[in-house]
Design an enzyme around this catalytic site. Structure first.
Site, mmCIF file in Angstrom:
data_model
loop_
_atom_site.group_PDB
_atom_site.id
_atom_site.type_symbol
_atom_site.label_atom_id
_atom_site.label_comp_id
_atom_site.label_asym_id
_atom_site.label_seq_id
_atom_site.Cartn_x
_atom_site.Cartn_y
_atom_site.Cartn_z
ATOM 1 N N GLY A 140 29.437 34.556 40.794
ATOM 2 C CA GLY A 140 30.357 35.519 40.191
ATOM 3 C C GLY A 140 31.007 34.896 38.979
ATOM 4 C CD GLN A 169 35.411 31.892 36.429
ATOM 5 O OE1 GLN A 169 34.918 32.908 36.904
ATOM 6 N NE2 GLN A 169 35.008 30.672 36.788
ATOM 7 C CB CYS A 228 35.376 27.515 41.056
ATOM 8 S SG CYS A 228 35.933 28.546 39.694
ATOM 9 C CG LEU A 229 30.249 28.915 37.743
ATOM 10 C CD1 LEU A 229 29.758 30.169 37.032
ATOM 11 C CD2 LEU A 229 29.135 27.878 37.831
ATOM 12 C CG HIS A 252 36.138 32.407 44.078
ATOM 13 N ND1 HIS A 252 36.248 31.100 44.489
ATOM 14 C CD2 HIS A 252 35.902 32.372 42.734
ATOM 15 C CE1 HIS A 252 36.103 30.309 43.416
ATOM 16 N NE2 HIS A 252 35.877 31.054 42.349
ATOM 17 C CD GLU A 253 34.001 35.339 40.869
ATOM 18 O OE1 GLU A 253 34.572 35.261 39.764
ATOM 19 O OE2 GLU A 253 33.400 34.388 41.387
ATOM 20 C CG HIS A 272 38.498 33.281 38.777
ATOM 21 N ND1 HIS A 272 38.946 32.057 38.352
ATOM 22 C CD2 HIS A 272 37.350 33.038 39.460
ATOM 23 C CE1 HIS A 272 38.098 31.105 38.763
ATOM 24 N NE2 HIS A 272 37.122 31.676 39.437
HETATM 25 NI NI NI Z 1 35.513 30.705 40.347
#
Ligand code: NI
Length: 188
Positions: free
Chosen positions: A49, A54, A102-103, A144-145, A148
């Site tokens: 995701g 981000q 997480c990215l 999680h998304e 953000h």
């Molecule tokens: Ni993340």
């Protein structure tokens, strides 16, 4: 349209609460380009995701997709989903102790306890209303998304910092036990 730079933990824009997208702007060139950039960047980074915050855009838009992901081989598939102005409602008391990554947090994972049954309402990229119940591990991915979009990273939700590990130490010491628990969860 191009793959965007993914901001890393410590970048102030990751901590901003993103603004609602006015529904009349859905389908505009700007929002369409943002959605395409999110999808392309998520796929290039092999993420499950990606949220607009981000890539430094403070709008409540995120994308999710899980399909044969080498980063998360145990994750149940999720078709490409675009969420605009998503709202999550927790539907039950059950929680699952998930190893999240997480990215925007390079090479770190840690346990976050997430509700396993949620309702997600949002608009899709065509502006149509989306309303679905999401269960199991996938429920954590949605949470999680959406976190953000409120400037929250999974690190903020790790209750026991002793669960933090790298991707390498996860593979070596925690993966086997975790996969067993995921199987139990997804079969229940
Ligand atoms: Ni993340």
């Amino acid at each position: 349209m191009a793959v965007q730079r993914i901001l890393q933990v410590g970048h102030p824009l990751l901590r901003v609460r993103a603004e609602e997208v006015p529904s009349e702007t859905i389908g505009s060139e700007e929002i369409e380009a943002l959605v395409d950039e999110l999808i392309e960047t998520m796929r290039a980074a092999k993420g499950a995701g990606l949220a607009a915050t981000q890539i430094g855009v403070a709008k409540r838009v995120c994308v999710i997709e899980v399909a044969d992901n080498p980063r998360y081989p145990y994750k149940p598939p999720i078709p490409l989903t675009v969420l605009i102005n998503p709202v999550i409602t927790v539907m039950g008391p059950e929680r699952f102790a998930n190893y999240e990554g997480c990215l925007s947090v390079p090479n770190i994972r840690g346990i976050v306890r997430r509700p396993t049954r949620i309702r997600v309402t949002a608009l899709d990229r065509a502006g149509a209303e989306l309303d679905q119940v999401v269960e199991g591990l996938s429920a954590g991915t949605f949470q999680h998304e959406v976190d953000h979009l409120d400037g929250t990273l999974f690190l903020d939700r790790v209750e026991d910092s002793r669960t933090l590990c790298t991707w390498e130490t996860f593979e070596e010491f925690h993966r086997a036990e975790f996969i067993e628990r995921v199987k139990e969860l997804e079969e229940s």
